[in-house]
Scaffold this motif. Sequence first.
Motif, PDB file in Angstrom:
ATOM      1  N   GLU A   2      56.001  31.883   0.596  1.00 16.41           N
ATOM      2  CA  GLU A   2      55.665  33.276   0.919  1.00 16.41           C
ATOM      3  C   GLU A   2      55.048  33.984  -0.286  1.00 16.41           C
ATOM      4  O   GLU A   2      54.143  34.805  -0.127  1.00 16.41           O
ATOM      5  CB  GLU A   2      56.889  34.028   1.423  1.00 16.41           C
ATOM      6  N   TRP A  61      51.450  35.675  -0.345  1.00 17.57           N
ATOM      7  CA  TRP A  61      51.277  37.038  -0.821  1.00 17.57           C
ATOM      8  C   TRP A  61      50.195  37.103  -1.895  1.00 17.57           C
ATOM      9  O   TRP A  61      49.326  37.975  -1.875  1.00 17.57           O
ATOM     10  CB  TRP A  61      52.605  37.570  -1.355  1.00 17.57           C
ATOM     11  N   HIS A 120      56.133  38.490   5.971  1.00 19.36           N
ATOM     12  CA  HIS A 120      56.755  37.578   5.002  1.00 19.36           C
ATOM     13  C   HIS A 120      58.259  37.467   5.254  1.00 19.36           C
ATOM     14  O   HIS A 120      58.826  36.373   5.204  1.00 19.36           O
ATOM     15  CB  HIS A 120      56.496  38.047   3.566  1.00 19.36           C
TER      16      HIS A 120
END
Length: 133
Positions: free
Chosen positions: A59, A63, A78
Amino acid sequence: MSLLQQVKMVIIEYTHLAKDALHIYVALAIMLGACFAFGWKVRQWRPWLLVLAVALAGEYWDWLENRSVGRTPDYDGHCKDVWNTMLVPTILLLAARYTAIFDKAPPASEEAPPPRENRSGDEAQVPGPAAGG
């Protein structure tokens, strides 16, 4: 698009799985693969923590990639991905630690002996003290 994103897209296209389902399968593969490869048990924290570390790293990578191309961060997305990834490993961990569903059945030789009336009646002979002793 990064190599990780390209691999994810190929897997999604090839398997016809939704991205959320892919998170679940990857989590199971990591958890059970770690148990197999390292001799860990599902009831231990190590395989669960490994899945969590991989989920958080993935994640974070997503990001960073979204940020690099100017996309607004999708924090809810997320969090949902981490939730999807960790739900089944958490259930397996808790079930293995706090229930008996993963306990092995004892081998036949360790089972309780049959009731006395079902035995043959033969008793082992124990030698007595030696004569003249």
